[in-house]
Enzyme design. Sequence first.
Site, PDB file in Angstrom:
ATOM      1  N   GLY A  14       0.773  -1.244   0.000  1.00 10.99           N
ATOM      2  CA  GLY A  14       0.000   0.000   0.000  1.00 10.99           C
ATOM      3  C   GLY A  14       0.799   1.285   0.000  1.00 10.99           C
ATOM      4  CG  HIS A 111       2.822  -2.132 -15.237  1.00 14.39           C
ATOM      5  ND1 HIS A 111       2.545  -3.374 -14.696  1.00 14.39           N
ATOM      6  CD2 HIS A 111       3.861  -2.321 -16.091  1.00 14.39           C
ATOM      7  CE1 HIS A 111       3.374  -4.266 -15.203  1.00 14.39           C
ATOM      8  NE2 HIS A 111       4.185  -3.656 -16.048  1.00 14.39           N
ATOM      9  CD  GLU A 145      -4.495  -7.497 -24.790  1.00 18.69           C
ATOM     10  OE1 GLU A 145      -3.309  -7.701 -25.045  1.00 18.69           O
ATOM     11  OE2 GLU A 145      -5.293  -6.970 -25.594  1.00 18.69           O
ATOM     12  CG  ASP A 147       0.040  -4.780 -16.848  1.00 21.04           C
ATOM     13  OD1 ASP A 147      -0.570  -4.214 -15.924  1.00 21.04           O
ATOM     14  OD2 ASP A 147       0.790  -5.752 -16.658  1.00 21.04           O
TER      15      ASP A 147
HETATM   16  C1  GRF Z   1       3.800  -1.146  -7.368  1.00 19.03           C
HETATM   17  O1  GRF Z   1       5.095  -1.398  -7.845  1.00 19.03           O
HETATM   18  C2  GRF Z   1       2.852  -0.940  -8.510  1.00 19.03           C
HETATM   19  O2  GRF Z   1       3.448  -0.348  -9.618  1.00 19.03           O
HETATM   20  C3  GRF Z   1       2.429  -2.348  -8.844  1.00 19.03           C
HETATM   21  O3  GRF Z   1       2.354  -3.009  -7.611  1.00 19.03           O
HETATM   22  C4  GRF Z   1       3.211  -2.370  -6.669  1.00 19.03           C
HETATM   23  C5  GRF Z   1       2.354  -1.988  -5.505  1.00 19.03           C
HETATM   24  O4  GRF Z   1       3.104  -1.454  -4.451  1.00 19.03           O
HETATM   25  N1  GRF Z   1       1.193  -2.338  -9.581  1.00 19.03           N
HETATM   26  P1  GRF Z   1       2.362  -0.757  -3.248  1.00 19.03           P
HETATM   27  O5  GRF Z   1       1.411  -1.797  -2.652  1.00 19.03           O
HETATM   28  O6  GRF Z   1       1.641   0.433  -3.756  1.00 19.03           O
HETATM   29  O7  GRF Z   1       3.451  -0.406  -2.275  1.00 19.03           O
END
Ligand code: GRF
Length: 216
Positions: A14, A111, A145, A147
């Site tokens: 988070g 992402h 789809e 990402d």
């Molecule tokens: C992040 O690297 C985000 O890009 C990916 O999952 C990770 C989540 O990290 N989708 P956090 O839970 O926000 O610390």
Amino acid sequence: MARMKIAVLVSGRGSNMQAILDASQDASYPAEIGVVVSNIAGAPALQKASDAGVKTVTVPHKEYPDRESFDRRVTEEIEAAGCELVVLAGFMRLLSEEFCEHWRDRLINIHPSLLPSFKGLDVHERMITAGVRFGGCTVHYVRHEMDTGPIIVQAAVPVHPGDDSKKLAARILEQEHVIYPLAVKWIAEGRVRISGEVVKVSGAKAPDGALVNYLE
Ligand code: GRF
């Protein structure tokens, strides 16, 4: 003016949720978190949200017979909290086409790569193996789809000699925490529109110039 209420969907640590939470502590930030929904009971993100006084809900996916019924429950929670935008922040479940269509153009994700390169999992490891000179992160609207979807904002970071996936991930994460609150802000301010499948942001300026990087 009333702030836009957003729902944040999480499964783990988070830190991106926290970055948005921190930004929203400023009364001039145009969005606030109305609910945090997790599919994982005890996800650290839930504690962080409750510490900040934000409503949290756990919807354990294992209790649902299929993806659609799980997703419908999540939609009910988001709507019950009066949220207009759904923000995926480390939410480790694929979402059904029905969910993606219901929330079309109101559902965003972050992402840790410069999409459309390096979709999927184990992104940092794969970037190092491929020898790319730049990594980065992308905030985008979600299409069914995985990402894919119109890109709102990206940040690029260099890959340094001696980087391992952990070091690279940390460098990228720092930028995630910059661009995710920014993207939410722009959306809440009504600056973001999708034209075709390309996003236009009005009244915001990116820095000029090019980045050049190499590996020794
Ligand atoms: C992040 O690297 C985000 O890009 C990916 O999952 C990770 C989540 O990290 N989708 P956090 O839970 O926000 O610390």
